[in-house]
Design an enzyme around this catalytic site. Structure first.
Site, mmCIF file in Angstrom:
data_model
loop_
_atom_site.group_PDB
_atom_site.id
_atom_site.type_symbol
_atom_site.label_atom_id
_atom_site.label_comp_id
_atom_site.label_asym_id
_atom_site.label_seq_id
_atom_site.Cartn_x
_atom_site.Cartn_y
_atom_site.Cartn_z
ATOM 1 N N CYS A 160 -1.785 -2.550 7.824
ATOM 2 C CA CYS A 160 -1.770 -3.471 6.681
ATOM 3 C C CYS A 160 -0.511 -4.337 6.635
ATOM 4 C CB CYS A 160 -1.963 -2.698 5.387
ATOM 5 S SG CYS A 160 -3.617 -1.918 5.338
ATOM 6 N N HIS A 209 -10.769 1.085 -2.550
ATOM 7 C CA HIS A 209 -12.117 1.163 -1.979
ATOM 8 C C HIS A 209 -13.117 1.813 -2.942
ATOM 9 C CE1 HIS A 209 -10.589 -0.053 1.872
ATOM 10 N NE2 HIS A 209 -9.859 1.023 2.038
ATOM 11 N N LYS A 231 -7.190 -4.742 -2.822
ATOM 12 C CA LYS A 231 -7.955 -5.222 -1.666
ATOM 13 C C LYS A 231 -8.847 -4.108 -1.137
ATOM 14 C CE LYS A 231 -4.007 -4.281 1.366
ATOM 15 N NZ LYS A 231 -4.629 -3.308 2.265
ATOM 16 N N HIS A 268 -10.404 7.285 1.807
ATOM 17 C CA HIS A 268 -9.049 7.156 1.272
ATOM 18 C C HIS A 268 -8.997 6.059 0.220
ATOM 19 C CE1 HIS A 268 -9.194 4.007 4.347
ATOM 20 N NE2 HIS A 268 -8.255 3.378 3.657
ATOM 21 N N HIS A 302 -17.443 3.434 1.103
ATOM 22 C CA HIS A 302 -17.050 2.168 1.745
ATOM 23 C C HIS A 302 -17.468 2.168 3.215
ATOM 24 C CE1 HIS A 302 -14.419 -1.062 3.300
ATOM 25 N NE2 HIS A 302 -14.552 -1.549 2.077
ATOM 26 N N ASP A 333 -4.694 -0.623 -1.791
ATOM 27 C CA ASP A 333 -6.006 -0.387 -1.201
ATOM 28 C C ASP A 333 -6.895 0.170 -2.314
ATOM 29 O OD1 ASP A 333 -6.669 -1.037 1.401
ATOM 30 O OD2 ASP A 333 -6.659 1.023 2.116
ATOM 31 N N ASP A 392 0.788 -1.250 0.000
ATOM 32 C CA ASP A 392 0.000 0.000 0.000
ATOM 33 C C ASP A 392 0.819 1.299 0.000
ATOM 34 O OD1 ASP A 392 -1.981 -1.889 0.255
ATOM 35 O OD2 ASP A 392 -2.758 -1.181 2.167
#
Length: 197
Positions: free
Chosen positions: A151, A49, A106, A82, A53, A47, A9
């Protein structure tokens, strides 16, 4: 080679100026770039999203960032919006090398967050990374990236649970350190056999 570098990330929103900036987050880029040539396999996570989310404080009236909330899968930190899909914040840091073998996205399921590179936060929904590593015959993982206490730590702990050998290079990680989360997670990782360098 049975080893892989897992880069977690390193995205604009986790670097200075981003919506969920990790202190000194951009300082991991140079050491990570210099490590990449030492590994035959390099995997990056991102990441990713959707807007609205369920882990975003803005999705829950009355909630503010860094509150916690009970979700169907357990306690969830409410984050600022984010790494929204397609946004500049979701893009990898512009100086980060992205010439790896695989990018794992993810956190794209609206109802569950995903810290780990291996599983969503429900601890059962897989990302597919384990299968990729097994197929490639990879047994040893070196982890770097953001953030050490979320993470990176969740990925390291899941990797150990799945039987991989794991090393975290702390020079190439930075932490959010929410209410002592860094020390807690370093100890959790150490107790589960994660090595540090």
């Amino acid at each position: 080679m049975a080893e892989a570098l897992l880069v977690i990330d390193v995205q604009n929103d986790f670097c200075p100026g981003g919506n969920l900036a990790v202190p000194e987050g951009d300082q991991v880029v140079t050491p990570i770039n210099s490590m990449m040539d030492r590994f035959d396999t390099v995997i990056l996570t991102q990441d990713w999203h959707p807007s609205g989310h369920s882990s975003f404080a803005s999705s829950h009236p009355g909630r503010v960032p860094f509150d916690t909330m009970e979700m169907s899968y357990g306690q969830q930190v409410m984050w600022p919006d984010h790494c929204v899909q397609g946004s500049e914040g979701a893009v990898f840091h512009p100086q980060l090398r992205t010439d790896g073998d695989l990018i794992i996205r993810k956190g794209f399921r609206p109802e569950v967050d995903s810290y780990s590179a291996f599983f969503e936060n429900d601890q059962t929904t897989p990302t597919g990374l384990e299968g990729y590593l097994r197929t490639r015959g990879i047994t040893d993982l070196t982890l770097v990236g953001l953030a050490t206490d979320f993470c990176v730590a969740f990925s390291a702990l899941d990797a150990r649970r799945l039987g991989f050998s794991v090393e975290v290079v702390l020079e190439a990680c930075r932490a959010i350190d929410l209410d002592g989360s860094l020390d807690t997670q370093i100890e959790n990782m150490r107790q589960r056999g994660v090595k540090f360098s």
